[in-house]
Design an enzyme around this catalytic site. Structure first.
Site, PDB file in Angstrom:
ATOM      1  N   GLU A   1      -0.219   0.209 -10.402  1.00 12.08           N
ATOM      2  CA  GLU A   1      -0.519   1.271 -11.377  1.00 12.08           C
ATOM      3  C   GLU A   1       0.799   1.984 -11.629  1.00 12.08           C
ATOM      4  O   GLU A   1       1.241   2.788 -10.802  1.00 12.08           O
ATOM      5  CB  GLU A   1      -1.536   2.260 -10.793  1.00 12.08           C
ATOM      6  CG  GLU A   1      -2.888   1.668 -10.463  1.00 12.08           C
ATOM      7  CD  GLU A   1      -3.738   1.436 -11.694  1.00 12.08           C
ATOM      8  OE1 GLU A   1      -3.516   2.116 -12.712  1.00 12.08           O
ATOM      9  OE2 GLU A   1      -4.615   0.562 -11.647  1.00 12.08           O
TER      10      GLU A   1
ATOM     11  N   GLU B   1      10.013   6.608 -19.508  1.00 10.94           N
ATOM     12  CA  GLU B   1       8.941   7.518 -19.139  1.00 10.94           C
ATOM     13  C   GLU B   1       9.615   8.839 -18.757  1.00 10.94           C
ATOM     14  O   GLU B   1      10.426   8.879 -17.828  1.00 10.94           O
ATOM     15  CB  GLU B   1       8.180   6.964 -17.943  1.00 10.94           C
ATOM     16  CG  GLU B   1       7.112   7.901 -17.462  1.00 10.94           C
ATOM     17  CD  GLU B   1       6.438   7.446 -16.179  1.00 10.94           C
ATOM     18  OE1 GLU B   1       7.125   6.977 -15.265  1.00 10.94           O
ATOM     19  OE2 GLU B   1       5.207   7.584 -16.115  1.00 10.94           O
TER      20      GLU B   1
HETATM   21  P1  NAD Z   1       7.885   6.314  -6.939  1.00  8.69           P
HETATM   22  O1  NAD Z   1       7.734   4.953  -7.511  1.00  8.69           O
HETATM   23  O2  NAD Z   1       9.221   6.872  -6.753  1.00  8.69           O
HETATM   24  O3  NAD Z   1       7.188   6.383  -5.486  1.00  8.69           O
HETATM   25  C1  NAD Z   1       5.834   6.039  -5.304  1.00  8.69           C
HETATM   26  C2  NAD Z   1       5.613   5.636  -3.858  1.00  8.69           C
HETATM   27  O4  NAD Z   1       6.320   4.428  -3.589  1.00  8.69           O
HETATM   28  C3  NAD Z   1       6.122   6.660  -2.845  1.00  8.69           C
HETATM   29  O5  NAD Z   1       5.220   6.696  -1.770  1.00  8.69           O
HETATM   30  C4  NAD Z   1       7.465   6.073  -2.436  1.00  8.69           C
HETATM   31  O6  NAD Z   1       7.899   6.516  -1.166  1.00  8.69           O
HETATM   32  C5  NAD Z   1       7.151   4.591  -2.433  1.00  8.69           C
HETATM   33  N1  NAD Z   1       8.312   3.718  -2.627  1.00  8.69           N
HETATM   34  C6  NAD Z   1       9.383   3.943  -3.433  1.00  8.69           C
HETATM   35  N2  NAD Z   1      10.220   2.891  -3.371  1.00  8.69           N
HETATM   36  C7  NAD Z   1       9.664   1.980  -2.533  1.00  8.69           C
HETATM   37  C8  NAD Z   1      10.058   0.687  -2.067  1.00  8.69           C
HETATM   38  N3  NAD Z   1      11.192   0.126  -2.461  1.00  8.69           N
HETATM   39  N4  NAD Z   1       9.239   0.052  -1.214  1.00  8.69           N
HETATM   40  C9  NAD Z   1       8.086   0.599  -0.795  1.00  8.69           C
HETATM   41  N5  NAD Z   1       7.657   1.831  -1.202  1.00  8.69           N
HETATM   42  C10 NAD Z   1       8.437   2.509  -2.055  1.00  8.69           C
HETATM   43  O7  NAD Z   1       6.973   7.259  -7.846  1.00  8.69           O
HETATM   44  P2  NAD Z   1       6.795   8.840  -7.819  1.00  8.69           P
HETATM   45  O8  NAD Z   1       8.045   9.473  -8.304  1.00  8.69           O
HETATM   46  O9  NAD Z   1       6.194   9.298  -6.536  1.00  8.69           O
HETATM   47  O10 NAD Z   1       5.633   8.993  -8.928  1.00  8.69           O
HETATM   48  C11 NAD Z   1       5.897   8.939 -10.274  1.00  8.69           C
HETATM   49  C12 NAD Z   1       5.568   7.591 -10.856  1.00  8.69           C
HETATM   50  O11 NAD Z   1       4.229   7.220 -10.560  1.00  8.69           O
HETATM   51  C13 NAD Z   1       5.644   7.635 -12.377  1.00  8.69           C
HETATM   52  O12 NAD Z   1       6.286   6.479 -12.856  1.00  8.69           O
HETATM   53  C14 NAD Z   1       4.184   7.673 -12.783  1.00  8.69           C
HETATM   54  O13 NAD Z   1       3.923   7.226 -14.077  1.00  8.69           O
HETATM   55  C15 NAD Z   1       3.575   6.793 -11.750  1.00  8.69           C
HETATM   56  N6  NAD Z   1       2.130   7.028 -11.695  1.00  8.69           N
HETATM   57  C16 NAD Z   1       1.281   6.068 -12.190  1.00  8.69           C
HETATM   58  C17 NAD Z   1      -0.103   6.302 -12.201  1.00  8.69           C
HETATM   59  C18 NAD Z   1      -1.076   5.275 -12.695  1.00  8.69           C
HETATM   60  O14 NAD Z   1      -2.255   5.391 -12.392  1.00  8.69           O
HETATM   61  N7  NAD Z   1      -0.659   4.292 -13.485  1.00  8.69           N
HETATM   62  C19 NAD Z   1      -0.581   7.508 -11.703  1.00  8.69           C
HETATM   63  C20 NAD Z   1       0.318   8.453 -11.225  1.00  8.69           C
HETATM   64  C21 NAD Z   1       1.677   8.214 -11.219  1.00  8.69           C
END
Ligand code: NAD
Length: 479
Positions: free
Chosen positions: A250, A378
């Site tokens: 997602e 985004e």
């Molecule tokens: P992010 O991708 O930075 O982090 C999300 C999660 O992934 C965190 O727990 C982080 O620690 C973990 N993570 C990051 N890199 C990783 C790796 N290499 N390996 C394993 N885990 C890793 O996102 P964020 O800044 O927390 O949230 C914002 C993003 O989430 C935006 O792009 C937003 O659109 C997306 N989002 C999507 C939905 C959906 O339903 N489609 C809903 C909410 C947020």
């Protein structure tokens, strides 16, 4: 700060001690909120082991019991929603009125998962549909996959964790959650609450930490499915580490909202203000681009700018505040750089455009070059771009001009226009007469292209977290 609480991993029904702690700093005042116990490889291995050990208990738990416990959890979530909301705001700076909406939705996500448990079923085509199937019987049941890894983002740190944990439990699985490092508290509280209502110890485990903890989780062979919500870069890394295991992604969005000639303009304006500036624009389905029919364009853009300029900036804990900080100063700096780049390349700032540390002023801009990052990426910030169009076909082409495809919205009074848009727009959902930010938690939700694959909504997530096992009963030979 003396007395700031420690947040510990939750494994096998209890908190566990760890060696290393990271400071959790909230972005509005820069104050220490908590010390978070970081899960190293050893801690992650213990959590996966606990989840694996609880697997047979969860798989054997009857559906009526899974549903009952999920409904009991909903009652506790409802009773504790204010405390949860305040904790989320304290950690992330998400303004309290928006956090309250999140915590009010969460019990319903759990209830929807209870219904999903009760309706997770399938039928098979008749075996005698093809020759050789005469007098054969078949059934196909949905079986738990096993240990699910749930990796979640900061922007809705309770409800988005529930969107993974509750369907996993509904399907009879166990879970290890790797919550967002900016807000691990709600996941830990949820795991505690699920233990309290009677889910077996080990059914839900939480391993706070950053990307390294997420990778340590993926390195565990006993994790059989990965459910991730977050940005595309992390999504790519997670898919690469998952190997042959199924991965539900997602990801982000860049949502277009079309205001057609025949729209209820007041409704569109109200919804776009709400959908563009809620949670400081930090939602995957936030309104980013508003495509306005040319007959309405100039007046609509000006009214939108006026409404945005009236939003109240301030302390996220104050119920009167509309706009608080982004999750960090560096996030605000990135957005501000995009705004300045676009302005220097001819875009008009109708209102806002400024930055105060982690706070980005609510901003409305027009005439943004569609090749710029402000338009293509985004934004995840309270920034809305307006652009005009002449025909519905043009609006659809402009809306589809993105590598994302999560939610798109159209404001129109015509069912023909709405169905045409639904057919031609490339996105996981098309919302009519609400903004792209509108979501009902039980409906299928997810994207195409760089917005991800797979669908959430408890029924759809529970389906994805189970596998179909077919039984074929053939008649005795010769009869
Ligand atoms: P992010 O991708 O930075 O982090 C999300 C999660 O992934 C965190 O727990 C982080 O620690 C973990 N993570 C990051 N890199 C990783 C790796 N290499 N390996 C394993 N885990 C890793 O996102 P964020 O800044 O927390 O949230 C914002 C993003 O989430 C935006 O792009 C937003 O659109 C997306 N989002 C999507 C939905 C959906 O339903 N489609 C809903 C909410 C947020």
């Amino acid at each position: 700060m003396a007395g700031s609480p420690s947040l510990l991993p939750w494994i096998g029904g209890s908190p566990v001690d760890v060696d290393h702690f990271d400071d959790l700093i909230e972005p509005y005042r820069g104050e220490l909120v908590a010390r978070v116990g970081t899960s190293d490889e050893g801690v992650v291995a213990r959590a996966v082991e606990a989840a694996h050990a609880a697997g047979p208990l969860m798989a054997a738990m009857p559906v009526h019991e899974r549903a009952r416990l999920l409904r009991a959890a909903a009652e506790l979530l409802e009773a504790r929603q204010e405390g949860l909301a305040r904790a989320i705001t304290a950690a992330t700076g998400k303004v309290i009125s928006h956090t309250r909406r999140e915590t009010a939705r969460s019990p319903w996500t759990s209830r929807a998962a209870a219904s999903a448990a009760e309706t997770l079923t399938t039928t098979t085509p008749p075996p005698d549909l093809i020759p050789g199937g005469e007098r054969v019987h078949s059934i196909a049941l949905r079986c738990p996959v096993g240990v699910v890894a749930a990796i979640t983002p900061f922007n809705a740190p309770l409800n988005l964790v529930l969107h993974k944990v509750a369907p996993a439990l509904a399907g009879g699985n166990t879970v290890v959650v790797k919550p967002a490092p900016q807000a691990p508290g709600p996941a830990i509280e949820l795991a505690e609450l699920l233990t309290e209502v009677g889910f077996p110890p080990g059914a839900v485990n939480v391993v706070p930490g950053g990307a390294a903890t997420g990778q340590a989780l993926l390195a565990q062979d006993r994790v059989v499915l990965v459910s991730f919500t977050g940005g595309a870069p992390a999504g790519r890394a997670i898919r690469a580490a998952a190997g042959l295991r199924p991965v539900l992604l997602e990801l982000g969005g860049n949502s277009a909202n079309i205001v057609h000639h025949d729209a209820d303009v007041q409704l569109a304006l109200d919804q776009i203000v709400r959908g563009g500036f809620s949670n400081n624009g930090q939602s995957c389905n936030s309104v980013q681009r508003v495509l306005v029919a040319d007959s309405l364009y100039e007046e609509f853009s000006e009214r939108l700018a006026e409404r945005a300029s009236e939003l109240v900036l301030g302390d996220p804990m104050d119920p009167k505040t509309d706009i608080g900080p982004l999750i960090s100063s560096s996030a605000a700096e990135r957005v501000h750089e995009h705004i300045r780049e676009a302005a220097s390349r001819g875009a008009t700032i109708r209102t806002g455009g400024g930055r105060h540390d982690a706070v980005i002023e609510p901003t409305v801009m027009s005439a943004v070059d569609p090749t710029l990052r402000l338009y293509c990426d985004e934004l995840f910030a309270p920034v809305v771009l307006t652009e005009p169009y002449r025909t519905l076909d043009q609006a659809i082409t402009q809306a589809n001009r993105t590598r994302y495809g999560l939610q798109v919205a159209i404001f129109t009074r015509s069912i023909d226009v709405a169905t045409e848009a639904y057919t031609a727009l490339r996105a996981g959902s098309v919302v009519v007469n609400r903004s792209s930010n509108f979501r009902l938690d039980q409906l299928p939700y997810g994207g195409v292209d760089e917005s991800g694959s797979g669908r959430e909504g408890p029924l759809y997530a529970a389906e994805a977290m189970t596998y179909l096992k077919t039984m074929v009963i053939a008649p005795p030979p010769g009869r």
